[in-house]
Design a protein around this motif. Structure first.
Motif, PDB file in Angstrom:
ATOM      1  N   ASP A  40       0.812  -1.215   0.000  1.00 40.15           N
ATOM      2  CA  ASP A  40       0.000   0.000   0.000  1.00 40.15           C
ATOM      3  C   ASP A  40       0.845   1.264   0.000  1.00 40.15           C
ATOM      4  O   ASP A  40       0.318   2.361   0.143  1.00 40.15           O
TER       5      ASP A  40
ATOM      6  N   ARG B 235      -6.433  13.115   0.338  1.00 38.30           N
ATOM      7  CA  ARG B 235      -6.046  12.802  -1.042  1.00 38.30           C
ATOM      8  C   ARG B 235      -5.716  14.070  -1.813  1.00 38.30           C
ATOM      9  O   ARG B 235      -6.377  15.090  -1.652  1.00 38.30           O
TER      10      ARG B 235
ATOM     11  N   ARG C 207      -3.785  10.308 -11.475  1.00 42.17           N
ATOM     12  CA  ARG C 207      -2.806   9.848 -10.496  1.00 42.17           C
ATOM     13  C   ARG C 207      -2.730  10.863  -9.368  1.00 42.17           C
ATOM     14  O   ARG C 207      -3.077  12.031  -9.523  1.00 42.17           O
TER      15      ARG C 207
ATOM     16  N   THR D  75       0.373   6.573   0.048  1.00 44.65           N
ATOM     17  CA  THR D  75       0.043   5.664  -1.059  1.00 44.65           C
ATOM     18  C   THR D  75      -0.024   6.481  -2.349  1.00 44.65           C
ATOM     19  O   THR D  75      -0.723   7.498  -2.400  1.00 44.65           O
TER      20      THR D  75
ATOM     21  N   ARG E  96      -1.532   6.919  -5.860  1.00 43.88           N
ATOM     22  CA  ARG E  96      -2.784   6.486  -6.499  1.00 43.88           C
ATOM     23  C   ARG E  96      -2.579   6.450  -7.996  1.00 43.88           C
ATOM     24  O   ARG E  96      -2.101   7.405  -8.604  1.00 43.88           O
TER      25      ARG E  96
ATOM     26  N   THR F 108      -7.593   6.052 -12.558  1.00 47.20           N
ATOM     27  CA  THR F 108      -8.681   5.081 -12.654  1.00 47.20           C
ATOM     28  C   THR F 108      -9.314   5.147 -14.033  1.00 47.20           C
ATOM     29  O   THR F 108      -9.150   6.080 -14.763  1.00 47.20           O
TER      30      THR F 108
END
Length: 176
Positions: A4, A99, A107, A171, A173, A176
Motif C-alpha cells: 500500500d 487525497r 494519479r 500511497t 494512487r 482510474t
C-alpha cells in the motif's frame, strides 16, 4: 514499504515513574511532482476545522465545511492558503484519508492516518522561498492539535508504562 506504499509507525512508552503529557508529529509534504498544487483536487475526511486566532494558535473548533477549508468532497485548492489543523472523521475502518490529485480519476497521492492520529495539520508552504511555494501540501499526522500543551485542547496524558502508537502512511494512487 509495503503493497500500500510507505507505512510509518511511531511508538512511545512512558518509562518514567509518573504520568506525562505526550504529543508527536511528522511532516510529510505530498506533491504531484510538477508545478504548484493550486489546480490540484484536495479531499480531507475531516469532521471539524480547528480555527486559529490572530497569533496562529488554536482558538476553537467548528464543523468542517462551514469555512472556506471544507474539502470533504474533492475540490481545487485554488488560491486558498490553509495553515490550519483538522479534526479527522473516520472512513475505511479506523483510517482517515487526505487525497491530492491533478483531477478526478488522475494519479495522485493519499496520506492514510490511523486512529491514534485524530488531527492533521495542513499548510501550503506559502512562507517558503519562491520556487518552493505551493509545490505540495503539508499533511501532518498528530495525536493532538498544535499548541495543545498550553491550551489543554486534546492533551493526552500517558501513565507509567503506557504506550502510544501513531500510524500513518503514503500511497501513490494510479489513474482510474
Amino acid at each position: 514499504m509495503g503493497p500500500d506504499g510507505l507505512d510509518v509507525m511511531v511508538c512511545a512508552t512512558n518509562v518514567g515513574n509518573r504520568a506525562a503529557s505526550h504529543g508527536v508529529g511528522q511532516h510529510p509534504y505530498p506533491t504531484l511532482g510538477a508545478g504548484t498544487v493550486d489546480t490540484a483536487l484536495l479531499t480531507v475526511s475531516a469532521r471539524e476545522h480547528i480555527h486559529t486566532g490572530h497569533r496562529g494558535l488554536p482558538a476553537g473548533q467548528e464543523p468542517f465545511g462551514v469555512t472556506d477549508f471544507g474539502f470533504r468532497a474533492a475540490r481545487p485548492i485554488g488560491s486558498r492558503q490553509p495553515d490550519t489543523a483538522f479534526a479527522l472523521g473516520r472512513s475505511d475502518g479506523d483510517v482517515a484519508v487526505v487525497r491530492l490529485a491533478q483531477h478526478l480519476g488522475a494519479r495522485g497521492v493519499a496520506v492514510r492516518l490511523g486512529g491514534r492520529a485524530p488531527v492533521t495539520y495542513g499548510s501550503m508552504g506559502d512562507t517558503l522561498p519562491g520556487a518552493e511555494r505551493r509545490r505540495g501540501i503539508a499533511v501532518e499526522p498528530m495525536p493532538c492539535p498544535p499548541d495543545s500543551f498550553r491550551s489543554g485542547l486534546g492533551v493526552h496524558v500517558r501513565g507509567k508504562g503506557d504506550t502510544h502508537v501513531l500510524r500513518w502512511g503514503l500511497t501513490a494512487r494510479r489513474p482510474t
